[in-house]
Scaffold this active site. Sequence first.
Site, PDB file in Angstrom:
ATOM      1  N   ALA A  13       0.831  -1.204   0.000  1.00  0.00           N
ATOM      2  CA  ALA A  13       0.000   0.000   0.000  1.00  0.00           C
ATOM      3  C   ALA A  13       0.867   1.255   0.000  1.00  0.00           C
ATOM      4  CB  ALA A  13      -0.918   0.003   1.211  1.00  0.00           C
ATOM      5  N   ILE A  43       0.830   4.125   1.633  1.00  0.00           N
ATOM      6  CA  ILE A  43       1.332   4.729   2.867  1.00  0.00           C
ATOM      7  C   ILE A  43       2.541   3.968   3.393  1.00  0.00           C
ATOM      8  CG2 ILE A  43      -0.238   3.427   4.380  1.00  0.00           C
ATOM      9  CD1 ILE A  43      -0.336   5.970   6.147  1.00  0.00           C
ATOM     10  N   ASP A 100     -11.776   7.199   7.985  1.00  0.00           N
ATOM     11  CA  ASP A 100     -10.451   7.505   7.472  1.00  0.00           C
ATOM     12  C   ASP A 100      -9.759   8.598   8.267  1.00  0.00           C
ATOM     13  OD1 ASP A 100      -8.264   7.307   5.709  1.00  0.00           O
ATOM     14  OD2 ASP A 100      -9.026   8.972   4.514  1.00  0.00           O
ATOM     15  N   LEU A 141      -3.170  -2.643   5.096  1.00  0.00           N
ATOM     16  CA  LEU A 141      -4.198  -3.178   4.212  1.00  0.00           C
ATOM     17  C   LEU A 141      -5.423  -2.271   4.200  1.00  0.00           C
ATOM     18  CD1 LEU A 141      -3.937  -6.887   5.403  1.00  0.00           C
ATOM     19  CD2 LEU A 141      -3.269  -6.044   3.143  1.00  0.00           C
ATOM     20  N   ARG A 177     -11.219   4.434  -0.150  1.00  0.00           N
ATOM     21  CA  ARG A 177     -11.898   5.422   0.693  1.00  0.00           C
ATOM     22  C   ARG A 177     -13.302   5.748   0.181  1.00  0.00           C
ATOM     23  NH1 ARG A 177      -6.686   5.921   0.444  1.00  0.00           N
ATOM     24  NH2 ARG A 177      -5.441   6.382   2.313  1.00  0.00           N
ATOM     25  N   TYR A 199       0.361 -13.210   2.316  1.00  0.00           N
ATOM     26  CA  TYR A 199       0.525 -12.698   3.678  1.00  0.00           C
ATOM     27  C   TYR A 199       0.848 -13.828   4.647  1.00  0.00           C
ATOM     28  CZ  TYR A 199      -1.931  -8.796   1.452  1.00  0.00           C
ATOM     29  OH  TYR A 199      -2.314  -7.797   0.601  1.00  0.00           O
ATOM     30  N   LYS A 244      -4.544   2.859  11.051  1.00  0.00           N
ATOM     31  CA  LYS A 244      -5.850   3.231  11.548  1.00  0.00           C
ATOM     32  C   LYS A 244      -6.860   3.194  10.397  1.00  0.00           C
ATOM     33  CE  LYS A 244      -5.608   7.007   9.277  1.00  0.00           C
ATOM     34  NZ  LYS A 244      -6.517   7.138   8.131  1.00  0.00           N
ATOM     35  N   SER A 259       2.840  -9.336  -0.691  1.00  0.00           N
ATOM     36  CA  SER A 259       1.685  -8.911  -1.467  1.00  0.00           C
ATOM     37  C   SER A 259       1.023 -10.164  -2.004  1.00  0.00           C
ATOM     38  CB  SER A 259       2.116  -7.996  -2.624  1.00  0.00           C
ATOM     39  OG  SER A 259       1.043  -7.770  -3.521  1.00  0.00           O
ATOM     40  N   ARG A 260      -0.259 -10.063  -2.356  1.00  0.00           N
ATOM     41  CA  ARG A 260      -0.902 -11.193  -3.028  1.00  0.00           C
ATOM     42  C   ARG A 260      -0.359 -11.365  -4.443  1.00  0.00           C
ATOM     43  NH1 ARG A 260      -5.699  -9.377   0.013  1.00  0.00           N
ATOM     44  NH2 ARG A 260      -6.195 -11.020   1.511  1.00  0.00           N
TER      45      ARG A 260
END
Length: 332
Positions: free
Chosen positions: A10, A12, A175, A72, A163, A56, A95, A34-35
């Site tokens: 991801a 972030i 978020d 995730l 999001r 994972y 978070k 990662s998948r």
Amino acid sequence: MLKWGILSTAKIGVKDVIPAIFRSENSVVEAVASRDLTRAQNVADQFGIPQAFGSYDELLACDDIDAVYIPLVTSQHAEWTINAANAGKHVLCEKPMALKADDIHAIILAADRNKVVVSEAVMITYHPQWLKVRELIASGAIGELTHVQSAFTYFNDDASNMRNIPELGGGALLDIGIYPIAATRFATGKEPHRAMSEIKFDETFGTDTYSSSRIDFGDFELSMYVSTQMAHRQSIVFHGDKGWIELSAPFNAGKYDADCVTLHNAAHNKVETFRFIDINQYTEQVDAFTRMVVNEVQPDGIEVLSLESSYNNQKVIDTLFTASIIETWTQV
């Protein structure tokens, strides 16, 4: 040296947290998963990470890894935090920790059962600017705190972005709603009693894109609005009877020339500014988490966010959703 595994590629993680771990005094990234193995390998090659996994579960089974960072999609946070704890790994999870406060009970049980450190990655409270705000309020620098006012907004109308997808845990409150709430609880040491909120939902996405909320802490009130479809803004002001405190970059610290806490007196004839230069709150968070894992003493004021505190933050967000439906004050 704590060896980390990163559960997903991801943005972030790649942009903020993996670099923060490499800057850390006591941590190193050992693996990324990662998948899609190609994605994991690309990130591993980018940073010189020794191992890449195509699932994972493979990462969690790796004996070389002490702790995992989980960025995730929100709907998978609780599941994989529990999986990681059951694999004997310490966990720093992005978070929000879960979609509902009650989901955090199972995480607490898993952490206790496996004797691992599990914490939610609310990075702001590790930044020294927030320690300064807490110190100023506690010392009476603004007198009696009466009101906290905050806003956090950005614009995102990408239908493919998590999001904007309800089943993945999208929406403004989940978020970014946690930031004003967690910051206020941290800075004051107080807990809210009741809340009310007006929430608007996007007709196409089905996610909440705007909320205006009032949260009653008894001695003072937090008023806040958050949105995923407004021009970018973030602010927070702590207003007392003898002065007020404002932060230049309360939540995305480090994106400006310097992070500043400004103290104003009631007469508007005295201003004191505290500047915090070249502080990376993600690295501060990683350092604090690692110190807790290895039982090192934390610097004064630093506290790793507990799961109980995560539960209390999420309980406020749950209450805001309920209050918007019944359209009245609702007990937290």
